[in-house]
Enzyme design. Structure first.
Site, PDB file in Angstrom:
ATOM      1  N   ARG A  46       0.851  -1.179   0.000  1.00 42.85           N
ATOM      2  CA  ARG A  46       0.000   0.000   0.000  1.00 42.85           C
ATOM      3  C   ARG A  46       0.895   1.240   0.000  1.00 42.85           C
ATOM      4  O   ARG A  46       1.723   1.413   0.885  1.00 42.85           O
ATOM      5  CB  ARG A  46      -0.900   0.024   1.231  1.00 42.85           C
ATOM      6  CG  ARG A  46      -1.745   1.293   1.329  1.00 42.85           C
ATOM      7  CD  ARG A  46      -2.395   1.429   2.692  1.00 42.85           C
ATOM      8  NE  ARG A  46      -3.114   2.681   2.829  1.00 42.85           N
ATOM      9  CZ  ARG A  46      -3.187   3.379   3.952  1.00 42.85           C
ATOM     10  NH1 ARG A  46      -2.578   2.958   5.040  1.00 42.85           N
ATOM     11  NH2 ARG A  46      -3.867   4.514   4.001  1.00 42.85           N
ATOM     12  N   ASP A 103      -3.452   4.629  -2.680  1.00 43.83           N
ATOM     13  CA  ASP A 103      -4.685   5.147  -2.088  1.00 43.83           C
ATOM     14  C   ASP A 103      -5.331   6.223  -2.950  1.00 43.83           C
ATOM     15  O   ASP A 103      -6.524   6.484  -2.827  1.00 43.83           O
ATOM     16  CB  ASP A 103      -4.389   5.723  -0.695  1.00 43.83           C
ATOM     17  CG  ASP A 103      -4.879   4.822   0.419  1.00 43.83           C
ATOM     18  OD1 ASP A 103      -5.633   3.877   0.139  1.00 43.83           O
ATOM     19  OD2 ASP A 103      -4.513   5.060   1.580  1.00 43.83           O
TER      20      ASP A 103
END
Length: 339
Positions: A46, A103
């Site tokens: 991530r 994100d």
């Protein structure tokens, strides 16, 4: 894995002030992963900010890694740990392909009117625009709701969904037919809703006044990111559970925090509904969204003017979404180089 080393088998562990990320990864994650090593086919990371460059899961190459380093100024608190995690994973399993999920990527579909700030072109040309965050989980929510619609024999292609990621960080995403068309966070994760310790929307003129009063850049950053939100409003805590309990016992600061949190949430839910032209589904996710049953009831009552809509609770699953995205894109050779 994300920047803290989270995996589908083991949730992330926070890093104490007196230990490095590498120490945690070596002492905690490596032993946790070892029994599964033979089953691991790729490693997903991530990465909070992909800027305008990365809008899809991307296989890590030296060139990609160098570009990610250039993006550090956009997310100085989040992207550096992600790069450290990437370096650690490459050392742990140099034979495995590594992928980055961003994100910001889910919000790359925002129309120009939604991502553009009303500032002079010289600043817009520098990349000062709205990016927004929590996109991995907003995409998980969107795909989960769409799958539920299909099971019910409904076509999700025109589904009007508001994904409400409510936790220590909080944001809304207006999603139509699986594409994000509006959101509440901006150039940084400070914009938008009231959060645990982050302010959300504040008049820029107030910040100018603080500067005139002699507050430094670092002091203002600390105030807005660590001392505001629920914590600043209540003078007590940034934890919604503590706020709820204290408000029930008559704590004025906690009552004020709840009132402001709800007001801003309803205000921005209305904004997302306007962008969508109506709402079919409101999905609550994140720590508060999943567990604060009282808030769910309060929202359903306050939003009754929306008419016929469904409220659902979708457990947050960024790790699972990262795994699915990486697997999905790794099986498409054309997408393997750059997002």
């Amino acid at each position: 894995m994300d920047s803290t080393g989270a995996t589908p088998w083991h949730r992330s562990r926070s890093v104490a002030a007196d230990e490095s990320l590498e120490t945690v990864l070596n002492s905690w994650l490596a032993p946790a992963l070892e029994p599964h090593r033979q089953q691991v086919s790729l490693i997903g990371h991530r990465v909070v900010h992909g800027g305008e460059r990365f809008t899809a899961p991307t296989r890590i190459t030296p060139e990609v890694e160098a570009t990610l380093a250039e993006l550090i100024p956009l997310a100085p608190l989040h992207n550096p740990p992600a790069l450290k995690g990437l370096a650690w994973a490459r050392h742990w399993a140099p034979e495995l392909p590594q992928w980055a999920c961003f994100d910001t990527a889910f919000h790359s579909s925002l129309p120009a009117a939604a991502h553009t700030y009303a500032i002079p072109s010289e600043f817009r040309n520098k990349g000062f625009r709205r990016f927004s965050f929590h996109g991995i989980n907003h995409q998980h929510v969107s795909e989960t709701v769409a799958a539920q619609c299909r099971k019910q024999g409904k076509n999700p292609s025109q589904l009007r969904l508001i994904s409400a990621h409510l936790g220590a960080g909080a944001s809304l995403a207006a999603v139509k037919g699986g594409r994000c068309i509006d959101t509440t966070m901006g150039f940084t994760p400070l914009e938008g809703l009231v959060m645990a310790t982050r302010s959300g929307n504040v008049d820029p003129g107030l910040l100018l006044e603080l500067m005139r009063e002699g507050y430094s850049e670092d002091q203002i950053a600390t105030i807005l990111q660590k001392e505001s939100g629920l914590k600043g409003l209540s003078g007590l805590s940034g934890d919604m559970r503590t706020i709820r309990e204290a408000a029930a016992n008559g704590h004025n600061g906690a009552i004020r925090a709840l009132d402001v949190f709800r007001h801003r949430l309803l205000q921005l839910l209305g904004a997302m509904a306007a962008s969508l032209g109506g709402v079919d589904v409101l999905a609550l996710t994140g720590g508060i969204g999943e567990h604060d049953k009282q808030l769910k009831l309060e929202l359903e009552k306050a939003l009754s003017w929306w008419g016929d809509f469904l409220t659902v609770v979708i457990p947050e699953d960024e790790e699972g979404m990262i795994a699915r995205l990486c697997q999905r894109h790794s099986e498409t050779p054309a997408s393997a180089a750059v997002g």
